[in-house]
Scaffold this motif. Structure first.
Motif, PDB file in Angstrom:
ATOM      1  N   TRP A 127      39.634 -26.512 -14.020  1.00 49.50           N
ATOM      2  CA  TRP A 127      40.139 -27.863 -14.274  1.00 49.50           C
ATOM      3  C   TRP A 127      40.250 -28.055 -15.783  1.00 49.50           C
ATOM      4  N   HIS A 128      41.180 -28.938 -16.181  1.00 50.44           N
ATOM      5  CA  HIS A 128      41.336 -29.185 -17.611  1.00 50.44           C
ATOM      6  C   HIS A 128      42.092 -30.486 -17.837  1.00 50.44           C
ATOM      7  N   ALA A 129      41.950 -31.026 -19.036  1.00 51.98           N
ATOM      8  CA  ALA A 129      42.741 -32.186 -19.424  1.00 51.98           C
ATOM      9  C   ALA A 129      44.212 -31.801 -19.424  1.00 51.98           C
ATOM     10  N   HIS A 130      45.068 -32.750 -18.995  1.00 56.15           N
ATOM     11  CA  HIS A 130      46.516 -32.488 -19.012  1.00 56.15           C
ATOM     12  C   HIS A 130      47.199 -33.637 -19.758  1.00 56.15           C
ATOM     13  N   SER A 131      46.703 -33.895 -20.967  1.00 54.07           N
ATOM     14  CA  SER A 131      47.233 -34.956 -21.811  1.00 54.07           C
ATOM     15  C   SER A 131      47.147 -34.479 -23.259  1.00 54.07           C
ATOM     16  N   ARG A 132      48.305 -34.380 -23.878  1.00 51.97           N
ATOM     17  CA  ARG A 132      48.410 -33.813 -25.224  1.00 51.97           C
ATOM     18  C   ARG A 132      47.619 -32.490 -25.289  1.00 51.97           C
ATOM     19  N   TRP A 133      46.799 -32.309 -26.319  1.00 51.87           N
ATOM     20  CA  TRP A 133      46.099 -31.026 -26.452  1.00 51.87           C
ATOM     21  C   TRP A 133      44.599 -31.138 -26.170  1.00 51.87           C
ATOM     22  N   LEU A 134      44.193 -32.141 -25.404  1.00 49.58           N
ATOM     23  CA  LEU A 134      42.763 -32.326 -25.172  1.00 49.58           C
ATOM     24  C   LEU A 134      42.141 -31.175 -24.395  1.00 49.58           C
ATOM     25  N   ARG A 135      42.971 -30.384 -23.700  1.00 49.80           N
ATOM     26  CA  ARG A 135      42.355 -29.283 -22.946  1.00 49.80           C
ATOM     27  C   ARG A 135      41.805 -28.186 -23.855  1.00 49.80           C
ATOM     28  N   ALA A 136      41.991 -28.316 -25.183  1.00 44.57           N
ATOM     29  CA  ALA A 136      41.346 -27.375 -26.101  1.00 44.57           C
ATOM     30  C   ALA A 136      39.837 -27.355 -25.900  1.00 44.57           C
ATOM     31  N   THR A 137      39.259 -28.510 -25.518  1.00 47.83           N
ATOM     32  CA  THR A 137      37.806 -28.569 -25.290  1.00 47.83           C
ATOM     33  C   THR A 137      37.437 -29.194 -23.948  1.00 47.83           C
ATOM     34  N   VAL A 138      38.406 -29.812 -23.257  1.00 42.81           N
ATOM     35  CA  VAL A 138      38.116 -30.471 -21.976  1.00 42.81           C
ATOM     36  C   VAL A 138      38.553 -29.543 -20.856  1.00 42.81           C
ATOM     37  N   LEU A 222      30.165 -10.313  -9.835  1.00 39.38           N
ATOM     38  CA  LEU A 222      31.512 -10.847  -9.749  1.00 39.38           C
ATOM     39  C   LEU A 222      31.773 -11.681 -11.002  1.00 39.38           C
ATOM     40  N   LEU A 223      32.697 -11.212 -11.835  1.00 38.99           N
ATOM     41  CA  LEU A 223      33.092 -11.945 -13.026  1.00 38.99           C
ATOM     42  C   LEU A 223      34.332 -12.768 -12.690  1.00 38.99           C
ATOM     43  N   ARG A 224      34.225 -14.073 -12.835  1.00 38.08           N
ATOM     44  CA  ARG A 224      35.355 -14.971 -12.569  1.00 38.08           C
ATOM     45  C   ARG A 224      35.979 -15.315 -13.922  1.00 38.08           C
ATOM     46  N   VAL A 225      36.987 -14.544 -14.325  1.00 39.21           N
ATOM     47  CA  VAL A 225      37.543 -14.635 -15.671  1.00 39.21           C
ATOM     48  C   VAL A 225      38.679 -15.658 -15.682  1.00 39.21           C
ATOM     49  N   ILE A 226      38.558 -16.646 -16.560  1.00 40.57           N
ATOM     50  CA  ILE A 226      39.515 -17.755 -16.671  1.00 40.57           C
ATOM     51  C   ILE A 226      40.028 -17.797 -18.097  1.00 40.57           C
ATOM     52  N   ASN A 227      41.341 -17.861 -18.274  1.00 40.52           N
ATOM     53  CA  ASN A 227      41.882 -18.057 -19.616  1.00 40.52           C
ATOM     54  C   ASN A 227      42.202 -19.533 -19.801  1.00 40.52           C
ATOM     55  N   ALA A 228      41.305 -20.223 -20.497  1.00 43.75           N
ATOM     56  CA  ALA A 228      41.485 -21.644 -20.799  1.00 43.75           C
ATOM     57  C   ALA A 228      42.051 -21.850 -22.200  1.00 43.75           C
ATOM     58  N   ALA A 229      42.450 -20.766 -22.871  1.00 50.38           N
ATOM     59  CA  ALA A 229      42.970 -20.881 -24.232  1.00 50.38           C
ATOM     60  C   ALA A 229      44.224 -21.749 -24.258  1.00 50.38           C
ATOM     61  N   LEU A 230      44.382 -22.477 -25.337  1.00 50.68           N
ATOM     62  CA  LEU A 230      45.521 -23.382 -25.467  1.00 50.68           C
ATOM     63  C   LEU A 230      46.826 -22.610 -25.638  1.00 50.68           C
ATOM     64  N   ASN A 231      46.789 -21.540 -26.430  1.00 52.06           N
ATOM     65  CA  ASN A 231      48.040 -20.922 -26.874  1.00 52.06           C
ATOM     66  C   ASN A 231      48.071 -19.398 -26.818  1.00 52.06           C
ATOM     67  N   GLN A 232      47.102 -18.740 -26.199  1.00 58.29           N
ATOM     68  CA  GLN A 232      47.022 -17.305 -26.396  1.00 58.29           C
ATOM     69  C   GLN A 232      46.734 -16.519 -25.117  1.00 58.29           C
ATOM     70  N   GLN A 233      47.591 -15.515 -24.818  1.00 60.01           N
ATOM     71  CA  GLN A 233      47.250 -14.521 -23.796  1.00 60.01           C
ATOM     72  C   GLN A 233      46.120 -13.652 -24.332  1.00 60.01           C
ATOM     73  N   LEU A 234      45.269 -13.152 -23.424  1.00 54.94           N
ATOM     74  CA  LEU A 234      44.075 -12.436 -23.873  1.00 54.94           C
ATOM     75  C   LEU A 234      43.806 -11.187 -23.048  1.00 54.94           C
ATOM     76  N   PHE A 235      43.449 -10.113 -23.749  1.00 51.44           N
ATOM     77  CA  PHE A 235      42.860  -8.937 -23.109  1.00 51.44           C
ATOM     78  C   PHE A 235      41.366  -9.189 -22.926  1.00 51.44           C
ATOM     79  N   PHE A 236      40.793  -8.626 -21.851  1.00 47.31           N
ATOM     80  CA  PHE A 236      39.352  -8.743 -21.610  1.00 47.31           C
ATOM     81  C   PHE A 236      38.838  -7.421 -21.064  1.00 47.31           C
ATOM     82  N   THR A 237      37.660  -6.999 -21.543  1.00 46.52           N
ATOM     83  CA  THR A 237      37.049  -5.763 -21.058  1.00 46.52           C
ATOM     84  C   THR A 237      35.545  -5.838 -21.249  1.00 46.52           C
ATOM     85  N   VAL A 238      34.826  -4.889 -20.647  1.00 47.51           N
ATOM     86  CA  VAL A 238      33.375  -4.752 -20.805  1.00 47.51           C
ATOM     87  C   VAL A 238      33.103  -3.304 -21.197  1.00 47.51           C
TER      88      VAL A 238
END
Length: 560
Positions: A127-138, A222-238
């Motif tokens: 879930w995230h804010a969907h108003s302007r850029w508040l989802r940067a932290t919400v 089980l790792l539930r990986v979520i990309n909540a970044a505002l502007n960036q695709q991300l690689f992820f590894t362990v």
């Protein structure tokens, strides 16, 4: 089935049935207080917007079939809405959340109660804010487990960990947005990437807050990986561990093993990890996948630590792909398939082609702009740069037949055909502003080919469709060629998603049945691009049956 004629038995039977129903369809209640909170990162403190004082916000843990009630009270200084990303909200767009699309915002001091049911969905959403850029932290994780008594289609893990990837700015995020919109230039990039709100060991002043997870040798996690970044695709590894992908966007997949995943903004990927290495400490790490030519991006690496219990050795760093490693992304995405044969639509009623990407608006009249050659950046779909209404929401305008809010003439194909990924003439670089929607009949089988363009630069675009999951039947590079590419579509076991990364300089074809009435936003989940106009919306008309008809609006729906 006959019920025993004994009244006492009947009473017990009914009581058991009612108890069973209440258990399997639980009512889950939460309160979200959107508020300001002082947070320290990268040696600096500043005020951010949070939910319940938490960053990231609380994880919602639900079961398939639950009825969910979330009262959101806005105690912050900005208007806000909450979007439950990936939930279908059947007949109920009123719970979807995008500002000025399915609701007016919750103003400071106001509240709104989101009511929705989890219907045949399980896995990881958010879930995230969907108003302007508040989802940067919400933002926060939304975990949907199987119904009580049901199991995962893979061995039950010993531990389940939400891994929420994000971005951190040292500036107030609304100020970053306002400066970009005023100047016409690209916004300032983030100062660090984060895992569960923390930048990690490699970033200054961040070692103490680094997220650490303790595991026993042999545990499956089980790792539930979520990309909540505002502007960036991300690689992820362990480091030194293999990841078995078992779900994407809360839909189970045919399992496959990899060492690295790429998650676009808005997307989720569930992976199983077995702690089968030498007992030690291993970094989880994420960094950018960046494809726009000559565009700045946050090149930091965020880390968390997976530590075997009693291990004290220094953490081992993993190898991550190069920032522009499209080959790794393509190889990864090509492996994602549904577990078995799917019901992908075969006979298409609506065959749409959406050309997507950047554009520019002339600066004059007015002060000098800071985009290329005295322009301001824009983005568009089929040459329409989307403008949200300001006085009433799109769904209220549609249901109440309010004129002059939108027009139902979004083009089904680009108004001008051109070499989408070639050298685009400058005369095609400027889109038109508009609030244009596309109307679909209930039950229509829809195909959309999303075609990247090379205006300014090609780029990998994560495009999210609200209210729906869709089948990804094909992807490729260059211009989509119907006579060549359609024959190569996967119509057997294509993956289902709610957010598709359109390949850089390429295309993606998706299919779905328009079986959810309402007004549903479709947009790039890079928030910079949405602010520039990268979006549109579908009107899905009512069907015939009550189960195919839009529900009435809630009495507490916020007013503009």
């Amino acid at each position: 089935m006959e019920v025993n004629s004994n009244p006492f038995f009947n009473f017990i039977f009914v009581a058991i049935i009612l108890t069973f129903v209440s258990i399997t369809n639980a009512n889950i209640y939460h309160e979200f207080n959107v508020q300001e909170q002082s947070v320290t990162r990268l040696c600096k403190s500043h005020t951010i917007i949070t939910v319940n004082g938490q960053f990231p916000g609380p994880t919602l843990e639900l079961n398939n079939g639950d009825n969910v009630i979330v009262k959101v009270t806005n105690k912050a200084r900005y208007n806000v809405t909450i979007h439950w990303h990936g939930l279908r909200h059947m007949q109920n767009p009123w719970a979807d959340g995008p500002e000025m699309v399915t609701q007016c915002p919750i103003m400071p001091g106001g509240s709104y109660t989101y009511r929705f049911s989890i219907q045949d969905q399980e896995g990881t959403l958010w879930w995230h804010a969907h108003s302007r850029w508040l989802r940067a932290t919400v933002y926060g994780a939304l975990v949907i487990r199987p119904k009580l008594g049901a199991t995962y289609p893979f061995p039950k893990p010993k531990l389940e960990l939400p891994i929420v990837l994000g971005e951190w700015w040292n500036q107030d995020i609304i100020s970053v947005l306002q400066q970009a919109l005023f100047s016409g230039a690209a916004p300032n990039i983030s100062d660090a990437l984060t895992i569960n709100g923390q930048p990690g060991d490699l970033i200054k002043c961040s070692q103490q807050g680094t997220i650490k997870y303790s595991v026993n040798s042999g545990d499956t996690i089980l790792l539930r990986v979520i990309n909540a970044a505002l502007n960036q695709q991300l690689f992820f590894t362990v480091a030194n561990h293999k990841l078995t992908v078992v779900a994407t966007d809360a839909v189970y997949t045919k399992p496959f093993t990899t060492t690295v995943i790429m998650v676009g903004p808005g997307q989720t990927t569930d992976v199983l990890l077995t702690a089968n290495q030498k007992p030690g400490r291993y970094y989880m790490a994420a960094r950018a996948y960046a494809t726009a030519r000559n565009a700045p991006f946050d090149n930091t690496t965020t880390t968390a630590i997976l530590q075997y219990k009693s291990a004290t050795s220094p953490p081992i760093l993993p190898r991550l792909p190069a920032y522009n490693d499209t080959n790794t992304v393509t190889a990864f995405s090509n492996q994602i398939k549904s577990p078995g044969k799917t019901d992908v639509p075969l006979k298409i009623d609506e065959n749409l082609l959406f050309a997507v990407g950047f554009g520019f608006f002339n600066c004059s009249p007015g002060p000098r702009c800071q985009g290329p050659n005295n322009t301001r950046f824009a983005a568009s779909m089929n040459n329409v740069s989307f403008v949200l209404p300001t006085q009433t929401s799109l769904i209220q305008a549609y249901t109440n037949k309010i004129p002059n809010v939108y027009t139902p003439d979004f083009p089904a194909t680009p108004p001008v055909k051109f070499d989408f990924t070639g050298n685009v003439p400058r005369g095609l670089w400027q889109p038109v502003r508009g609030t244009k929607l596309y109307k679909l009949k209930y039950g229509a089988n829809v195909q959309i080919v999303l075609q990247d363009t090379s205006i300014f630069s090609t780029e990998d675009h994560p495009i999210h469709l609200h209210g729906y999951h869709f089948y990804v039947v094909g992807q490729g590079f260059g211009n989509f060629n119907p006579s060549r590419d359609t024959s190569r579509f996967n119509l057997i076991d294509p993956p289902q998603k709610n957010t598709i990364d359109v390949p850089v300089g390429g295309w993606a074809a998706i299919r779905f049945v328009a079986d959810n009435p309402g007004v549903w936003l479709m947009h790039c989940h890079i928030d910079t691009h949405l602010a520039w106009g990268f979006g549109m919306a579908f009107i899905v008309e009512n069907g015939v049956e009550p189960s195919q008809t839009l529900l009435p609006p809630p009495v507490d729906l916020p007013r503009c």
